[in-house]
Design an enzyme around this catalytic site. Structure first.
Site, short mmCIF file in Angstrom:
data_model
loop_
_atom_site.label_atom_id
_atom_site.label_comp_id
_atom_site.label_asym_id
_atom_site.label_seq_id
_atom_site.Cartn_x
_atom_site.Cartn_y
_atom_site.Cartn_z
CB CYS A 100 -26.21 -6.28 6.94
SG CYS A 100 -24.98 -5.67 8.60
CB CYS B 36 -25.78 -1.28 6.86
SG CYS B 36 -25.24 -2.81 6.12
CB CYS C 297 -26.29 -4.24 3.60
SG CYS C 297 -27.60 -4.59 4.80
CG HIS D 127 -30.06 -9.01 4.20
ND1 HIS D 127 -30.04 -8.47 2.80
CD2 HIS D 127 -29.70 -8.28 3.99
CE1 HIS D 127 -30.13 -7.75 2.29
NE2 HIS D 127 -28.95 -7.37 3.88
CB CYS E 76 -30.22 -4.99 8.79
SG CYS E 76 -28.85 -4.92 7.42
N1 NFV Z 1 -29.18 -1.08 4.16
C1 NFV Z 1 -28.92 -2.09 4.82
FE1 NFV Z 1 -29.41 -3.81 5.96
C2 NFV Z 1 -30.85 -2.47 6.29
N2 NFV Z 1 -31.73 -2.17 7.33
C3 NFV Z 1 -30.43 -4.42 4.48
O1 NFV Z 1 -30.75 -4.93 3.80
O2 NFV Z 1 -28.00 -2.71 6.76
NI1 NFV Z 1 -27.32 -3.38 7.14
#
Ligand code: NFV
Ligand code: HEM
Ligand code: HEM
Ligand code: SF4
Ligand code: SF4
Ligand code: F3S
Ligand SMILES: [Mg+2]
Lengths: 225, 373, 557
Positions: free
Chosen positions: C61, C551, C554, C68, C64
């Site tokens: 993602c 998301c 994700c 990760h 965020c």
């Molecule tokens: N669900 C999710 Fe995320 C986040 N915050 C991640 O671990 O967004 Ni893309």
């Protein structure tokens, strides 16, 4: 065939351009290999010097590129001579298009490598056919090194010559993978050199044709028919 | 690729330059002055000035649609980080962003309607921006929107697009989902669409200003920027990171960090030995830098991982100077394979020599026997 | 008979989410949440160098974008027994704080606000009154009547152009919009301001990690070196830049985000009784102050609340095979031992197996498999994760800072504690924790400067860097709190390569399809009971779904 019964003569096999090629090629290749290896594995220098005082890595790369041009020049000489030179230098003596040549590859392989007896061991006056095969492979890998090397070089050079090679990138996903192939191909030359020197020494010992000196002075010692 | 293709020309009622200037408080006189200046700059005679005025008065904001397929939206995120121009200015004043799942207010059918409206009303005139790769395995079931496959959507939308911009490594080379073994057959746009100008703007993500710059180039100069052999705008991708990297003097001097946070790393020496892919990576990072020029990966101590290069995910490990060869295990660099080959050659030669020696000895004994006759 | 409403694409989220809802008598009676895009990252990770994993997983993602990577380096560090230097922890914490502040503000203004703020209605506003409102809620300087008049003129010109761009075909004028024109105008003005603002704070990532989105992380520490006497490293100038970025960001959060949140919430108190959904909450906790292996030191505490019982916080253990498991009875995957049993992530399997309708399709076959998300469960129970879960766990754990912000918000809005368990509560919790995080960032920053002053400049522990130093087999789990909730990665390393890598992501917990027992996950549960005035204009569905900040890239990965 015993030594007592030999009657000998000197034969001029390696003309000057062939010897020139050989030594330019050998020299530039060793330089390319060493500088290339250093490019890939620069030594650890933990010191307090500053970049403005030194340029050794840049020089190392410069030498690599210089040797690359010499390497190409040597091959051009040799290619020309494979049309202009004597019978031993001709391309037809090296590129195995004829059946006899393949037969000889087989015979030499059986006799020299596997040490099986009973095959005709009087190989050609020039290279024996198995040697030719190895030079052919060497030539192809060299061609690849030139293609890949100048393609990599194109990105960092403003000169027209490396620019001729950019089409090579069509066959590779990225420069990084091309570089990886360029790097690993270096090891082919190391392997070649081991075999090359060993086998020449082996033949020299066994056949006593003056093989070693031939690449310096051009003459082999052969039997009179 | 057609480098001179003009972008959307005269369209229906949209906010014109004149209207924009008016709304920013400029007078008609200001506007005419600008027109005169533009005409002079373009070498247009006074008599033709009225035509320029007319064109600028009626030239509307070019319609743009932005698709999301197999991606992580970092390209959109990067785009909104652009500081020149600001993204609000692009979206409100320069283009009409009619479809973008990340930002648009409408959802579901209403969102699809926006897309459909633009595709029919501005047939052949809209700019199509694509973020993400398109999966082609199993008929494209790995990416569906509104019950349709990405494959279906992208093919349809491309048909009447004026030009296509492939955002990021996903759309231009498949990026992470196309890394071995590429479970969904993720495919970049240029391998799916043909017969349209496609601009690849790789990077994971590309720099915001590079993205905005690509759009601004299209709008300001009214043509596709010059592209390199991989379809990337030369304006941003013609130099290797390595050739523009400020640590390059250290490289040439052979001054390398050996480990993170070692003496040399703390001096900002070259990151080559920590796997920096700058030498084979074409991108603007070392010049434009990231987030309004604040830094770029190397400046902050991490080597370039080559994120704008096709297949860079399969060129790991990232911390080795060279990639490992697949199938040989992660430790197998070109050198370990090469050294093994050399060792094998040496061993072979030694064995041969030993064997030949034995044979000769045996033969010699036989010869002696014969000689004794 | 119930009417099936399909919203696909759900926009103003990350990723590809499809909601199918059964509506009866103006209320949702059942709902199905489906993720419709998959990439197969867990498959791609197999056989790679564990030290590289952060980069691959980070690409789950770009919204965020750091979390990760953080989970991944922790996972590998856990497996190999690496502890990172205190400075590395502080820098990671600062990046974490910057991520929260930026992500939450973008969510509020650009992803969520248009569910509550009617852009077109703002044209009717009297800018002088908007100016009065602005001045009454904070001392934010951009508050003159002229300023709001300019914004209004810009929106007006835009609307009159006939090209509505991102605002086209939305639900403007829908009766569910309750704000007066003046507050709508305020919202629009701050929408634009926030768009400019959000690109600033992320420069913290650029300084420490070289870029944003997707800054660089490193197993064993952080890649940036500290050297107060060097222009090429973190020095006084770079550190001051970080400090200034946080200071400016804090101003916006205190003077714009939080006041706006409370102002808007005041008009939508009814949403304090809608969208509650599940009654269980899970938080892994984060922001270590004395090492990652010491969860008691976390600013966000770790724990589980079951049945909304705030009197008890249960522990969670990522290594216990009986606790966290993923199910695929309704997901397009295949397990080697059948699709009904759950698998702990160490034994996790990812084999894609699409069995849904052949596209193009109008409706999913929700009785069978209907999503690319797996379904995570804790001891068989569905859990809600995210800002609300974090604030509840912190509240129930007796954290005074959390209790203070929550209580004062409840008081300001004059709503009971029960209003927390709702769409509105979720959206409010996000703002409140942003306030906390923004305060904590000061502490981390001060601590980092103090360490450097005291001569500790170490940022990387290279003891186990070389694969030769690793055991033949190792496994580990790395947990974090992503903006959207509890995030963990699990790794199994064999012969120095990744043998298995599994991500269980916040949006996987929340957006997953039901489990083999038919239990709904958070989205589906929260939608049940949500009123929908006009099924053709399902703005209410968007409100509840957006309150989770979906998301889906994700969630599926
Ligand atoms: N669900 C999710 Fe995320 C986040 N915050 C991640 O671990 O967004 Ni893309
Ligand atoms: C990197 C180093 C070397 C390379 C790449 C190389 C390559 C070659 C090639 C291509 C030939 C064929 C010549 C032709 O037909 O044009 C050749 C022949 C020969 N080389 Fe080398 N050589 C190398 C080093 C040496 C060295 C160090 C020696 C010994 C001192 C040597 C001795 C010979 C001899 C004796 C021949 C003639 C062998 C025959 O009849 O087949 N070479 N070499
Ligand atoms: C045939 C013999 C050659 C050998 C054995 C050889 C070997 C190598 C090796 C081992 C490397 C290091 C690769 C790495 O790890 O980055 C290298 C780099 C390189 N070689 Fe060669 N090379 C040869 C010929 C050439 C030629 C003909 C050129 C043409 C210009 C060339 C150009 C380059 C370039 C541009 C690089 C990359 C340098 C850099 O990134 O700084 N090489 N070579
Ligand atoms: S190119 Fe990289 S950054 Fe952009 S969407 Fe793809 S994975 Fe994300
Ligand atoms: S840090 Fe990377 S890009 Fe910069 S000089 Fe070194 S190798 Fe080249
Ligand atoms: S990793 Fe990517 S961001 Fe730039 S420095 Fe390398 S191309
Ligand atoms: Mg998973």
């Amino acid at each position: 065939m015993t030594s007592q019964s030999r009657s000998l003569r000197l034969v001029y096999v390696w003309e000057k351009p062939v010897r020139l090629f050989h030594w330019l090629n050998a020299l530039s290749l060793i330089v390319l290999g060493v500088t290339g290896y250093i490019i890939g594995n620069p030594p650890a220098l933990m010191n307090s010097s500053e970049a403005s005082f030194s340029y050794w890595f840049g020089i190392n790369r410069f030498i690599h590129f210089l040797a690359a041009y010499i390497f190409v020049a040597a091959w051009i000489i040799r290619l020309y001579w494979s049309f202009a030179g004597n019978a031993h230098a001709r391309w037809s003596a090296i590129v195995m298009l004829k059946k006899e040549q393949w037969g000889e590859v087989f015979r030499v392989f059986m006799t020299d490598i596997l040490q099986v007896k009973g095959y005709d061991t009087r190989h050609s006056a020039g290279h024996n056919a198995l040697a030719c095969a190895s030079y052919l492979v060497l030539g192809l890998v060299s061609l690849f090194q030139v293609l890949s090397g100048f393609t990599l070089y194109a990105g960092m050079s403003a000169s027209w010559f490396p620019g001729l090679f950019t089409w090579v990138m069509r066959f590779f996903e990225s420069e990084e993978s091309l570089r990886q192939w360029h790097h690993i191909s270096m090891w082919f030359f190391a392997v070649f050199l081991i075999f090359h020197l060993y086998i020449i020494n082996f033949h020299d010992q066994r056949e006593r044709k003056g093989l070693f000196s031939s690449i310096f002075n051009g003459f082999k010692v052969l039997e009179k028919d | 690729m057609n480098a001179k293709k003009p972008l959307p020309g005269k369209l229906q009622k949209r906010l014109t330059l004149w209207e924009q200037m008016r709304s920013h408080g400029h007078s008609r006189r200001d506007f005419l002055k600008l027109c005169g200046w533009l005409a002079a700059a373009a070498g247009i005679e006074a008599g033709a000035l009225s035509k320029v005025v007319h064109a600028l008065e009626t030239k509307p904001r070019p319609p743009v649609v932005w698709f999301h397929f197999q991606e992580c939206t970092c390209c959109s995120e990067s785009f909104i980080r652009s500081s020149h121009p600001l993204v609000a200015d692009i979206v409100l004043d320069k283009i009409s962003l009619d479809y973008t799942e990340t930002l648009q207010a409408a959802a579901g059918h209403q969102a699809e309607k926006s897309l459909h409206d633009t595709m029919t009303k501005y047939k052949g005139q809209y700019l199509m921006l694509v973020e993400g790769s398109v999966p082609t395995a199993d008929g494209g079931v790995h990416c569906c929107i509104g019950g349709r496959t990405a494959l279906d959507i992208v093919t349809e939308a491309a048909r009447d697009a004026q030009a296509i911009v492939a955002w990021g490594s996903c759309a231009s080379n498949g990026c992470v989902q196309a890394a071995r073994p590429n479970p969904t057959s993720a495919t970049p746009i240029h391998k799916i669409i043909s017969g349209k100008p496609i601009i690849n703007v790789p990077g994971c993500p590309p720099i915001g200003e590079v993205m905005a710059g690509t759009i601004v180039h299209l709008l300001t100069f009214g043509r596709i920027p010059q592209l390199d052999s991989q379809g990337r705008p030369k304006a941003f991708y013609s130099r290797r990171v390595h050739d523009t990297c400020y640590r390059r003097p250290n490289f040439d001097a052979g001054l390398f960090a050996e480990s993170f946070d070692d003496e040399n790393a703390r001096k900002g020496y070259c990151l080559y030995k920590l796997g920096c892919r700058g030498p084979t990576t074409y991108n603007a990072c070392a010049v434009t830098r990231w987030n309004e020029g604040v830094s770029f990966p190397i400046q902050s101590g991490h080597g370039c991982i080559g994120c704008s290069e096709a297949g860079f995910w399969d060129n790991g490990p990232f911390y080795e100077e060279l990639p490992s060869f697949p199938g040989f295990g992660i430790e197998s660099t070109a050198d370990s394979i090469g050294l093994t080959a050399v060792a094998a050659a040496a061993a072979g030669v030694a064995a041969h020599a030993a064997y030949a020696g034995l044979r000769r000895k045996a033969d010699g004994e036989k010869d002696q026997d014969k000689g004794g006759e | 008979m119930a009417k099936r409403v399909v919203v696909d694409p759900i926009t103003r989220i990350e990723g590809h989410l499809r909601i199918e809802a059964e509506i009866k008598d103006g209320k949702i009676v059942d709902a199905y949440s489906s993720g419709t895009m998959v990439r197969g990252l867990e498959i791609i990770l197999q056989g790679r160098d564990p030290r590289d994993a952060w980069a691959y997983t980070q690409r789950a993602c770009g919204v965020c974008t750091t979390v990760h990577a953080l989970a991944s380096v922790r996972t590998v560090e856990d497996a190999l027994g690496i502890s990172v230097p205190p400075n590395a922890e502080l820098i990671r914490n600062l990046m974490f704080c910057a991520q929260y502040m930026q992500d939450h503000v973008v969510h509020f203004y650009h992803l969520h606000a248009l569910d509550w703020v009617d852009v077109v209605n703002a044209l009717k506003a009297d800018p002088r009154q908007t100016s009065e409102i602005q001045k009454s809620i904070s001392r934010w300087p951009k508050s003159s009547p002229k300023y709001f008049a300019d914004v209004q003129a810009r929106v007006k010109a835009f609307a009159e152009s006939g090209q509505l761009g991102i605002f086209a075909n939305a639900y403007w004028g829908h009766p569910a919009y309750k704000l007066p024109p003046e507050v709508n105008l305020l919202g629009v003005a701050h929408y634009l301001e926030a768009l400019e603002w959000q690109k600033e704070l992320v420069k913290v990532h650029t300084i420490f990690g070289g870029k944003n989105p997707h800054p660089n992380y490193l197993v064993g520490g952080v890649p940036c070196a500290i050297n107060t006497e060097e222009v090429n490293a973190l020095n006084a100038d770079r550190l001051a830049h970080v400090g200034t970025l946080f200071d400016h960001a804090r101003e916006f959060i205190e003077q714009v985000y939080i006041p706006d949140l409370l102002a808007v919430a005041g008009f939508y108190k009814d949403w304090g009784a809608i969208g509650g959904g599940l009654e269980n909450y899970l938080a892994y906790g984060d922001l270590p102050t004395a090492g990652y292996n010491n969860p008691d030191s976390f600013k966000f505490p770790r724990g589980i609340i079951v049945g909304r019982n705030l009197a008890e916080v249960l522990p969670v253990d990522g290594n216990n095979a009986e606790e966290i498991q993923e199910f695929i009875s309704h997901s397009w995957y295949e397990y080697s031992d059948g699709d009904q049993a759950g698998r702990h992530p160490y034994a996790g399997e990812t084999k894609l197996n699409y069995t849904g309708p052949k596209p193009p399709y109008d409706q999913l076959n929700v009785d069978q498999k209907y999503s690319w998300l797996k379904t995570p469960r804790w001891k068989g129970k569905p859990m809600e994760v995210g800002p609300l879960a974090r604030m509840l766990v912190a509240y129930a754990s007796g954290r005074e800072d959390a209790q203070e912000v929550v209580n004062s918000a409840l008081k300001a809005l004059n709503v009971p504690v029960a209003a927390l368990f709702s769409t509105l509560g979720r959206t409010a919790a996000r703002g409140l924790e942003t306030q906390l995080v923004s305060n904590w960032s000061k502490e981390f920053y001060a601590q980092l400067l103090a360490n450097i002053k005291n001569g500790d400049t170490s940022t990387f522990n290279g003891e186990r860097w070389e694969p030769e130093s690793w055991p033949a087999e190792a496994r580990g789990v790395g947990m974090t709190e992503a903006p959207r909730g509890a995030l963990a990665h699990w790794i199994v390393i064999k012969n120095r390569k990744i043998d298995n890598y599994q991500l269980v992501v916040p949006s996987t917990w929340n957006a997953s399809p039901r489990d083999p027992q038919g239990q709904r996950s958070a989205y589906e549960a929260a939608l049940v009971g949500t009123p929908v005035a006009d099924p053709e204009q399902p703005v209410e569905i968007l409100r509840t779904i957006h309150s989770f900040d979906p998301c889906i890239a994700c969630a599926v990965h």
